[in-house]
Design a protein around this motif. Structure first.
Motif: not given
Length: 539
Positions: A1-30
């Motif tokens: 499983m691919w490991r992804i980290a997100i860095i952004d000073d806008d908490r709303q953008v950060l949470q939005g990306m966490k919800c929008a990324i198709p983790w299972e489809e990409l075989n990835a995790e935050c």
């Protein structure tokens, strides 16, 4: 499983990306998130994600400074910059730090998914390549003992490439620089017992001799290597302490030699004789000690004990000059190497050069000497051909060969006789079509046709067939008429033609399918081999 980290000073953008990324489809995790460059730097170094998605403009430490620090700390993961500003200078700096993509906000879900899919595909390709390298390294480590044996044999026989010098000694042989060296030549006498041994059994006897000699040598000497040379000859390379004098070693050497003779006679019922070369202070002079050892046997020079065939080289003997220039061990080894890989022209050159040295440096060349040399070489031919799956007696009746040897009275006769035999051997259908080498080439060809789309090269095969890269290249070209790379390219281009003519794929897709990531390079190759551009076939 691919490991992804997100860095952004806008908490709303950060949470939005966490919800929008198709983790299972990409075989990835935050695996981590941060709101500042400083926190992001600490988090990434701790969790070591495969992919980092980061903004540029952030408090405390901006994204570019964070990326620079990450690269300084040897972080090798993929980095995607997601910025609300189209700043050319930042983009230029990002390229310098090997950023995978630079995307402007706002970003659509489709674009985000596309960028991540591309980066994960790159990671997958790199992981596959890494696994191939690991697999190859493991195979090469298995092949290492064979490489070492080949290297030692060349060092003893004097056939090492001129590139080798003291500073380039392989790591496992670096201690040779601090030692002196001496060679014991060992030869199985061709008596009635030896002549009864079938050619197919000789490898077993050679293996047994190797075990006996190595065990006896290990009882008296800490450092040594044993190597087979050719036909019935082998060599024991002994490493001595620098302050050990030749005269002080003679008793040990004489005792070891007689024990070798006695043990081989007792266990194998074979008669051997031993020659002792002189000590050499430099490892590059080891071949001189080898030649001296066999020279002592040939001339039946001084014996430590009269009841054993142990001969010591006499440096003051009349033949010293001959030993310096007439090097039969090196000659035999070079000729055997050329015969094994069907290098007909090279074999001619080796024979011609050696006979010229003999004519120049020997006071007299008797028919007996030439016939003895012919017999030695014929024995070498027999072993060489057996190793590639042929029996020399099937090609040349023994009675005929004996009669021909009896007629050799001049060096010119010997040269012509050898050249004629080599020509028949190297051009025979058996040598080119039914040898073990042909089986190797057939397996390589099959592999090429099945894996032409992969990143394959000649060295991938060396660990599978236990043949050095240079020999393998020669064998492949002899069997196919083409170099390995040319053959692989031709297979790829032929497959590309088939795909293009189906008109279901674009040129860049076909190039990638047949193993080329660089489309212009593929197009140039395609035109070189077919005379037309790949685009001509998709119109």
């Amino acid at each position: 499983m691919w490991r992804i980290a997100i860095i952004d000073d806008d908490r709303q953008v950060l949470q939005g990306m966490k919800c929008a990324i198709p983790w299972e489809e990409l075989n990835a995790e935050c695996v981590g998130e941060a709101l500042t460059g400083a926190d992001g730097l600490k988090m990434v170094l701790e969790v070591q994600p495969d992919i980092v998605i980061t903004d540029i403009y952030m408090p405390v430490m901006n994204g570019i400074d964070m990326i620079e620090r990450l690269r300084e700390d040897e972080f090798r993961g993929k980095i995607i910059i997601l910025s609300g500003y189209s700043d050319f200078e930042f983009a230029r700096q990002a390229l310098r730090f090997q950023v995978s993509d630079y995307v402007s906000k706002p970003i659509s879900l489709q674009t985000l998914n596309s960028v991540l899919t591309k980066v994960i595909r790159e990671l997958t390709d790199e992981e596959e390549q890494r696994m191939k390298q690991v697999d190859l390294a493991q195979k090469l480590s298995m092949y290492e003992p064979f490489v070492q044996k080949e290297w030692v044999q060349s060092a003893v026989a004097g056939t090492l490439s001129s590139k080798w010098n003291e500073s380039m000694l392989p790591p496992q042989f670096r201690n040779w620089q601090n030692q002196t060296h001496l060679v014991l030549g060992i030869e199985i006498v061709r008596d009635l017992r030896a002549n009864e041994v079938l050619l197919t059994d000789w490898n077993l006897f050679r293996f047994a001799v190797s075990n006996i000699v190595s065990e006896l040598a290990g009882e008296q000497f800490e450092g040594f290597e044993y190597t087979n040379l050719h036909s019935t000859r082998s060599a024991l390379l002994l490493h001595l302490e620098p302050d050990e004098e030749y005269t002080d070693s003679l008793e040990k050497l004489s005792k070891l030699s007689t024990r070798i003779i006695e043990s081989i006679r007792a266990h194998l019922k074979l008669t051997v004789r031993v020659g002792i070369g002189t000590i050499k202070s430099n490892w590059t002079d080891i071949p001189d000690s080898t030649e001296e050892a066999f020279r002592a046997m040939d001339l039946k020079e001084q014996r430590p004990t009269p009841i054993y065939d142990v001969f010591m080289y006499n440096s003051a003997a009349k033949g010293e000059k001959e030993t310096a220039s007439i090097r039969p061990v090196k000659f035999y080894s070079e000729l055997a190497g050329a015969i094994k890989v069907s290098q007909e022209v090279r074999a001619y050159e080796i024979i011609t050069a050696y006979l010229e040295v003999i004519k120049r440096d020997m006071e007299s060349i008797t028919p007996d000497y030439l016939q003895m040399l012919a017999g030695e070489l014929w024995g070498i031919f027999a072993y060489c051909l057996y190793e590639v799956g042929m029996v020399l007696d099937d090609m040349f009746p023994n009675e005929q060969v004996v009669m021909e040897m009896a007629g050799i009275t001049k060096p010119e006769h010997l040269a012509k006789w050898l050249n004629d035999k080599i020509s028949v051997i190297c051009t025979s259908r058996e040598f080119k079509g039914n040898s073990k080498h042909q089986q190797v080439v057939d397996s390589m060809i099959q592999y090429i046709h099945e894996h032409y789309m992969d990143d394959i090269n000649l060295i991938d095969f060396t660990s599978k067939v236990y043949i050095s890269r240079n020999y393998l290249a020669i064998i492949f070209k002899n069997a196919t008429g083409e170099t390995f790379n040319n053959y692989l390219t031709r297979v790829r281009i032929e497959k590309a033609k088939e795909l293009l003519m189906e008109r279901n794929m674009l040129v860049y897709e076909v190039a990638k399918r047949v193993g080329y990531k660089n489309v212009p390079y593929f197009s140039n190759l395609f035109k070189k081999y077919t005379g037309m551009n790949p685009t001509d076939l998709v119109k």
